[in-house]
Scaffold this motif. Structure first.
Motif: not given
Length: 337
Positions: A24-40
């Motif tokens: 859930t933490i990993v998914i939450g990091i990758g979505i939202g107003a300023s998403p972070i690419s999972y590759g980064r």
């Protein structure tokens, strides 16, 4: 045989919940107003990412997620303790008014006390605890009779009454203050996570570190208190002392959590019930599971809420209430039936 199966089952469920929280933490990091690419994500964690990714991860996403995780754990444990010492499966710090008492403490401090930036973060949990403790004492006193002790249904009804009354007190208090403070208290009432920086984690963490081991240490006493007083006394439990200390622990856990996340109810109701269904009624077994379920539920609610609408999302307390309110009614009707 059934007990041994549950004992073997608990480590598997704990491992699954830990993985679920991490996912859930990993998914939450990758979505939202300023998403972070999972590759980064991995390079950013290791310090090799872009400044924007580093800022979003370490200044916005991770602190908020850790706050919701810790607060959910605290609320779940508070609910498990309250259900044990009152022998009432409907007990929850939000439903029986403890969260509202904490809210009055926060409101009074925020409106009337001089705000010191350096001490504000650490004073908020203390003020919430003071308000919650006074409320808990009053609710307990109104629910107690000399012949029958604490009546479970009377405790819930009294707590609901106090919760409504204290919500009214907060409305009266904020009716004459400036708009900025009104906005803060209104968001707090809705269960909007506001403590979203690392100092707030440092303010919440000591309460968690001290009180979770204490509750686990008192698991045997909780098992006996959940049965009846005569059994607990016969087993050598100091009923009055342990009940008071455990009540203080439950109040402190709930107050410290809601001081950072606002008036969130139902986590302390749902998590222990789900945990008991999974691993059985022994506190040694279901309390660790309940803690993890509570943390995940609030983390999930906040992740879903902040991504449902722009720009500010939906308060985590509202998302939890959509699930928790029907669940509470189901349990109430089941208990009455």
């Amino acid at each position: 045989m059934k007990t041994s199966r549950l004992l073997r089952k608990q480590p598997l469920i704990v491992s699954f919940l830990v993985l679920l929280i991490l996912a859930t933490i990993v998914i939450g990091i990758g979505i939202g107003a300023s998403p972070i690419s999972y590759g980064r994500l991995i390079p950013t964690i290791l310090g090799h990412g872009a400044f924007e990714d580093h800022f979003v991860l370490f200044s916005l996403r991770l602190p908020r997620m850790l706050i919701t995780l810790l607060a959910g754990m605290a609320l779940a444990l508070s609910g498990a303790i309250l259900q044990g010492i009152t022998r009432n499966e409907l007990a929850d710090p939000g439903i029986i008014g403890i969260n509202a008492g904490a809210g009055v403490g926060v409101t009074v401090y925020f409106i009337f006390a001089p705000i010191n930036v350096e001490s504000f973060t650490f004073m908020i949990p203390l003020m919430a605890f003071a308000g919650a403790l006074i409320t808990a004492i009053l609710i307990y006193a109104f629910s107690y009779t000399r012949n029958d002790g604490v009546q479970p249904i009377r405790l819930v009804i009294t707590g609901v009454g106090f919760s409504l009354a204290l919500s009214g007190v907060m409305i009266v208090l904020i009716s004459s203050v400036d708009r900025t403070k009104v906005d803060f208290i209104s968001k707090w009432l809705a269960g909007s996570v506001w403590g979203t920086d690392w100092p707030f984690i440092l303010a919440l963490l000591p309460w968690i570190i001290v009180l979770i081991p204490y509750a686990l240490y008192k698991s045997r006493a909780l098992n006996l208190l959940a049965l009846n007083e005569s059994t607990a006394v016969g087993a050598g439990v100091s009923v009055s002392r342990d009940r008071v200390l455990l009540m203080l622990a439950a109040v402190a856990l709930a107050a410290s959590a809601v001081s950072m996340t606002g008036g969130i109810a139902f986590i302390g109701l749902m998590a222990p019930h789900i945990a008991r269904a999974l691993v059985g009624p022994k506190h040694q077994q279901f309390v660790p599971v309940s803690i993890l379920i509570g943390g995940w539920l609030l983390l999930l609610a906040d992740t879903v809420g902040r991504n449902l609408s722009e720009p500010n999302g939906i308060a985590a307390g509202i998302v939890v209430a959509f699930i928790g309110a029907p669940y509470f009614l189901y349990l109430l009707l089941k208990k009455e039936g």
